[in-house]
Design an enzyme around this catalytic site. Structure first.
Site, PDB file in Angstrom:
ATOM      1  N   LYS A 154      45.174  78.212  29.042  1.00 55.73           N
ATOM      2  CA  LYS A 154      43.937  78.897  28.615  1.00 55.73           C
ATOM      3  C   LYS A 154      43.960  80.370  29.015  1.00 55.73           C
ATOM      4  O   LYS A 154      43.107  80.850  29.778  1.00 55.73           O
ATOM      5  CB  LYS A 154      42.684  78.231  29.192  1.00 55.73           C
TER       6      LYS A 154
HETATM    7  P1  5BU Z   1      40.156  63.851  30.728  1.00 58.11           P
HETATM    8  O1  5BU Z   1      40.600  63.285  32.010  1.00 58.11           O
HETATM    9  O2  5BU Z   1      40.574  62.980  29.516  1.00 58.11           O
HETATM   10  O3  5BU Z   1      38.708  64.220  30.696  1.00 58.11           O
HETATM   11  O4  5BU Z   1      41.003  65.227  30.617  1.00 58.11           O
HETATM   12  C1  5BU Z   1      40.800  66.162  29.603  1.00 58.11           C
HETATM   13  C2  5BU Z   1      41.843  67.251  29.685  1.00 58.11           C
HETATM   14  O5  5BU Z   1      41.656  68.158  28.604  1.00 58.11           O
HETATM   15  C3  5BU Z   1      41.801  68.081  30.954  1.00 58.11           C
HETATM   16  O6  5BU Z   1      43.134  68.447  31.258  1.00 58.11           O
HETATM   17  C4  5BU Z   1      41.006  69.314  30.566  1.00 58.11           C
HETATM   18  O7  5BU Z   1      41.418  70.463  31.285  1.00 58.11           O
HETATM   19  C5  5BU Z   1      41.356  69.469  29.100  1.00 58.11           C
HETATM   20  N1  5BU Z   1      40.288  70.067  28.272  1.00 58.11           N
HETATM   21  C6  5BU Z   1      39.064  69.473  28.094  1.00 58.11           C
HETATM   22  O8  5BU Z   1      38.800  68.423  28.652  1.00 58.11           O
HETATM   23  N2  5BU Z   1      38.146  70.048  27.265  1.00 58.11           N
HETATM   24  C7  5BU Z   1      38.351  71.202  26.613  1.00 58.11           C
HETATM   25  O9  5BU Z   1      37.495  71.678  25.858  1.00 58.11           O
HETATM   26  C8  5BU Z   1      39.634  71.806  26.809  1.00 58.11           C
HETATM   27  C9  5BU Z   1      40.560  71.225  27.628  1.00 58.11           C
HETATM   28 BR1  5BU Z   1      39.971  73.353  25.919  1.00 58.11          BR
END
Ligand code: 5BU
Length: 263
Positions: free
Chosen positions: A91
């Site tokens: 990012k």
């Molecule tokens: P989760 O554990 O499935 O909630 O992880 C989601 C991943 O996607 C995590 O690494 C975040 O940094 C990433 N992410 C997110 O959740 N939402 C966003 O809008 C973005 C990245 Br851009």
């Protein structure tokens, strides 16, 4: 998107998008794993369990404790062996001159191993131009952050539209978006969607989840980025397969439905 992954793989010219769509088609998966673990060994062990079920491995390299540069070499080797792309969810968000150095240098040397990185468009076109200076000759791809999954984020529809316009201007380097839905029908661009779980709930820090079915079928995105839904499971392989099947079935029903409508 009316075209299948296979049709798009034949049509796109960017090598990263082509490789990604080919992996998706041949492995029958639209799942990316968000491997948000702090130990290198845990990530490697997880890849051995789920590598055959994913098309992308998304990292946050800066949350790894005691990072060792040989780790990214091992990731590259595993990516080749299992057939997935490496996406560093960095990012980037600064001026072109700074992001160029962050992408190329420092401790992580991201441009040397990550097939994909992402950037906020807030700073304007200079951020894409800066990253492109490093990424294009290495045949890397950039994803623009067009929407976020978190509650109360400040992204507006107009901002999302600006991401599409910027992508069009730099289609030799920008290969798609991080978004919650399809934001352009242009088949050159892939849509990767985080915030995926089987229950459409929320975590305590504002993460909002939608299901594979909603993301792929209703919101017409291409790739589901799943983190805790897989790595927090006591049976990550079984859960990766469940996500793979749900994501692939949602894709198949979308494609079939669209074809029936257009007949
Ligand atoms: P989760 O554990 O499935 O909630 O992880 C989601 C991943 O996607 C995590 O690494 C975040 O940094 C990433 N992410 C997110 O959740 N939402 C966003 O809008 C973005 C990245 Br851009």
């Amino acid at each position: 998107m009316k075209m299948t992954y296979k049709e798009r793989a034949l049509r796109v010219t960017h090598p990263v998008t082509k490789k990604l769509l080919e992996y998706m088609e041949s492995k029958k998966t639209n799942i990316g794993l968000a491997a948000d673990l702090s130990s290198q060994e845990e990530i490697i062990s997880l890849i051995h369990k789920v590598g055959e079920h994913i098309c992308v491995l998304k990292t946050h390299i800066d949350i790894i404790e005691n990072f060792d540069p040989s780790f990214t070499k091992r990731l590259q080797h595993l990516a080749e062996q299992f057939g997935f792309l490496l996406f560093e969810d960095r990012k980037f968000a600064d001026i072109g001159h700074t992001v160029l150095q962050q992408y190329q240098g420092g401790m992580y040397r991201i441009s040397e191993w990550a097939d994909l990185v992402n950037a906020h468009i807030l700073p304007g076109p200079g951020i894409v131009e800066g990253l492109k200076k490093v990424g294009i000759e290495r045949e890397r791809g950039l994803l623009l952050l067009a929407e976020m999954s978190s509650a109360g984020n400040f992204i507006t529809p107009q901002y999302t539209q600006s991401a599409v316009e910027l992508a069009m201007e730099h289609a030799d380097f920008v290969v798609g978006f991080i978004s919650q839905q399809q934001i352009t029908e242009d088949p050159r661009f892939v849509h990767l969607t985080p915030g995926i779980q089987f229950q459409d709930t929320q975590d305590v820090l504002g993460q909002r989840y939608i299901t594979p079915e909603i993301a792929i079928h209703m919101h017409r995105t291409d790739i589901l980025l799943v983190g805790r839904g897989i790595y927090r499971s006591t049976t990550p392989k079984e859960d990766a397969i469940r996500y793979q099947q749900a994501g692939w079935n949602a894709y198949l029903s979308r494609i079939t439905q669209r074809r029936c409508i257009s007949l």
